[in-house]
Design a protein around this motif. Sequence first.
Motif, short mmCIF file in Angstrom:
data_model
loop_
_atom_site.label_atom_id
_atom_site.label_comp_id
_atom_site.label_asym_id
_atom_site.label_seq_id
_atom_site.Cartn_x
_atom_site.Cartn_y
_atom_site.Cartn_z
N PRO A 229 0.65 -1.17 -0.38
CA PRO A 229 -0.10 0.10 -0.46
C PRO A 229 0.52 1.15 0.34
O PRO A 229 2.22 0.98 0.46
N GLY A 230 0.10 2.21 -0.24
CA GLY A 230 1.39 3.32 -0.23
C GLY A 230 0.53 4.51 0.72
O GLY A 230 -0.75 4.22 2.08
N VAL A 231 1.69 5.54 0.79
CA VAL A 231 1.09 6.44 2.31
C VAL A 231 -0.19 7.19 2.06
O VAL A 231 -0.75 7.43 1.17
N TYR A 232 -0.54 6.46 2.34
CA TYR A 232 -1.97 8.20 3.01
C TYR A 232 -2.02 9.19 2.34
O TYR A 232 -1.33 10.07 3.78
N GLN A 233 -2.65 9.91 1.71
CA GLN A 233 -1.63 11.27 1.51
C GLN A 233 -3.20 11.90 1.98
O GLN A 233 -2.87 13.52 1.68
N GLY A 234 -4.19 11.98 2.59
CA GLY A 234 -5.76 12.22 3.46
C GLY A 234 -6.58 12.24 2.67
O GLY A 234 -6.71 11.50 1.38
N SER A 235 -7.84 12.96 2.37
CA SER A 235 -8.91 12.98 2.64
C SER A 235 -8.54 13.34 1.01
O SER A 235 -7.86 13.84 0.04
N ARG A 236 -10.05 12.81 -0.14
CA ARG A 236 -9.87 13.16 -1.62
C ARG A 236 -9.87 14.70 -1.67
O ARG A 236 -9.31 15.22 -2.81
N LYS A 237 -10.80 15.62 -1.01
CA LYS A 237 -10.25 17.04 -0.52
C LYS A 237 -8.38 17.16 -1.26
O LYS A 237 -8.24 18.11 -2.11
N ASP A 238 -7.70 17.32 0.65
CA ASP A 238 -6.72 16.85 0.29
C ASP A 238 -5.75 16.60 -1.00
O ASP A 238 -5.08 17.33 -1.19
N VAL A 239 -6.51 15.18 -1.17
CA VAL A 239 -5.76 15.35 -2.73
C VAL A 239 -5.80 16.32 -4.08
O VAL A 239 -5.04 16.74 -4.73
N LYS A 240 -7.00 16.33 -4.69
CA LYS A 240 -7.39 17.28 -4.96
C LYS A 240 -6.61 18.81 -5.08
O LYS A 240 -5.89 18.71 -6.45
N ARG A 241 -6.59 18.93 -3.69
CA ARG A 241 -5.68 20.21 -3.82
C ARG A 241 -4.08 19.71 -3.76
O ARG A 241 -4.09 20.96 -4.19
N SER A 242 -4.11 18.82 -3.73
CA SER A 242 -2.51 19.07 -3.85
C SER A 242 -1.99 18.99 -4.67
O SER A 242 -1.40 19.07 -5.23
N LYS A 243 -2.88 18.46 -5.95
CA LYS A 243 -2.94 18.14 -7.33
C LYS A 243 -2.55 19.35 -8.05
O LYS A 243 -2.41 20.00 -8.94
N VAL A 244 -3.44 20.41 -7.10
CA VAL A 244 -4.01 21.89 -8.53
C VAL A 244 -2.99 22.41 -7.92
O VAL A 244 -2.34 22.88 -9.05
N SER A 245 -2.20 22.35 -6.63
CA SER A 245 -0.82 23.16 -6.35
C SER A 245 0.02 22.98 -7.52
O SER A 245 0.84 23.77 -7.24
N LEU A 246 -0.22 22.14 -7.41
CA LEU A 246 1.32 20.98 -8.30
C LEU A 246 0.73 21.18 -10.01
O LEU A 246 2.09 21.74 -9.90
N THR A 247 -0.15 21.37 -10.10
CA THR A 247 0.07 21.92 -11.38
C THR A 247 -0.13 23.37 -11.70
O THR A 247 0.93 23.67 -12.57
#
Lengths: 447, 275
Positions: free
Chosen positions: A167-185
Amino acid sequence: MSFRKRSEVLGAPGGSPRVLSRGAGPNRTPQQPPLARGITPRDVRSVTGGISRLSVRNTPELSPVVTKGLELDASHPGIRPSPATSQPATSTGCRDLDKTLGHMGLPIGQTLLIQEQGTTDFSSVLVKCFAAQGIVHNRVEGSNAFVHGNTHLVVLTLNQFFAKELPGVYQGSRKDVKRSKVSLTESKITVQNTLESGAAPKDLKIAWRYGLNDDSAKNSKRSEADLDTYPNYSHAFDITSRLVPAPTSAELTLISPNQPLDAVLSQLQTVFQRHDKKLIRVVVPNLLHPVMYSPEYSQLPVIVPLLHGIRSIIKKNSERAVLISTMSSDLYSKSGSQLVTSIENMFDAAIDLEPFPQEMSQFLERVYKSQPQKIQHGLVHLMKLPLLSDRGEMHVRRSEYAFRNGKKKFEIEAWGIPIDDSEVQESKGGIENSDSSKSQTTVSLDF
Amino acid sequence: MSMAQKQDLVIFSDHSVLSRELFSKDLHHVLFVTHKLGTSPSWLINALVETQVLGFPATLNESHAAAVNRASNRKITDSKCATVASFIHNRGFFTSALKKLKVDAECYNIIDYMTDFVLKNYGKPASKVLSSLLEELSNESATSELLILEQPELLVHLLNITSDQLHLELINPLIKKFPLLVVVSYTEAYENVPSDSNEKLSSDMIEQIRFCNSCFFKSAAVLGLKPLATGHASDVSGTLTITRGGASLSHLAVHVVENEYLFLTQKDTTKLFYR
């Protein structure tokens, strides 16, 4: 910081012997030039020389305190002292299991057996988290880790895809993941981003208004929640995701258990020799599973030497090795046979997972109708705790803990049968009915 | 329980743990220590080693700090040393525990039959391995009067032999070599025998029962460690039951005092209480 008297010799052990004169006395040696009252430039030079020697000499004095094995792991991100015995322990990849073991992890040099009753496979979650935690520790140092890592994983299995199932490291809830993706792009330098950069202050305003920009406060909160002193000690793993990139042969060694005993042991020894400065996490999943182990392994004269040999290797490298193993206890009866007790005997720690029967699960589902995240999946029986049981403490605790397997973590908590509200209401209703029949004659209250 | 009066461990009628009578003549005796899941016998082994070295179990019933304080006042008896040979624990396990109890390292010897035992002996004929073990352990009799063997029953599976062979080729000759032999055995499976006698017992179970029964018959005293039947308790770890074994001590002036203690092991100290 301490101040020395002028007449004391710098660099002398303890600084106690005093040299009163500059004369070439019998105690005077070129390594320890004495300082007398009249300080000349030559003396100053000698003092600075003495100080430099002091620092050089002090280092080997400190080192014997740390033992040879600990020296390797002093800065290891996955090792911390046990609060119970202050021996170094490493995380199992499941924080609640770490706590349950009594050491905030599995002490180095110890072996843990996870037995499981029934036909479920919850123990494989714990094993995979244990394995993934080792890989994550190894990668803490960045890209360099693939070659010069700090942890190596050894798995006794026939499953060639074990590495890809971690398993991968837990990145946070779905919202957190989306937010991190947006900030990354947004952080990427692309044509679109540079064109939109003019609009950034406006966005920031809105972000400020909604408190989205307030990352620093959030980060500080998170760091408070985490263990400040051991930031990379334990991670949460998301069992629905996969560890990317999958561990390579530099991080993980697979050993087939389906070969002669001496071959298994010699391969295991070779791994220890090859990775002589790493923490070695050995995983033996599904011990005696009929798919992986030939039938003769279920005979004591075969399995006992195997486990004895593995235990011997772990204990020989007790300053840098841990082992975790899982086994289905339903396949082998406890009564009438010595197999399960003999295997338990070979491990320093043992726990037993007992999934709830269907009636109990249904009951819990009914009770926790509005809080489905509270439904436990089974009981955890403690058999032996590492180090503590070995020194004679009694730690057999049956039915005192329950486990719950979720997407982001495997939780272990104190077990208590919850109260069924519907039953309580029914009984209350009965009482109320009986009360109401009585209260017909009394005056009703106005609210 | 903390207010309960602590009791000294007494095994023999002269109020001793290991009576000097046992070592006085050219005689040989066996003690059998059984333990179960949750009641590891390490504290009892340490207490026996301490008794052999110092004459009494100095740190039993003492808090750790008090025991360490008293350590400087101890006098080592002129008796020979003790030897511990373990098939399940390595040397470090015992040396670190005895070091904490401030027992002089020169007064005991640890033989580690855990480390590399399989790598050295796998595939060798069992009788050859047993004879080499016997030779090595017999050499210890020159310096030791007490031999503690921890889990020798593992040899039944490690060497794929019968319990009879183990007794005939190792245990019995060792009894003749040492004035006192203590066999420590894990008997969790022994009491797991199904109540339904119609169920067939597996051969390994029969060997285990046979090994234990032989030890019972050969031993002068049996020290049984087991947890409370009610499970975990914060103030009691388990019970220590001292009973007479099959071997008679009528030729000595002492006899075994049958008794049952409650014991509490916490943080390197063990305290005994009367039941």
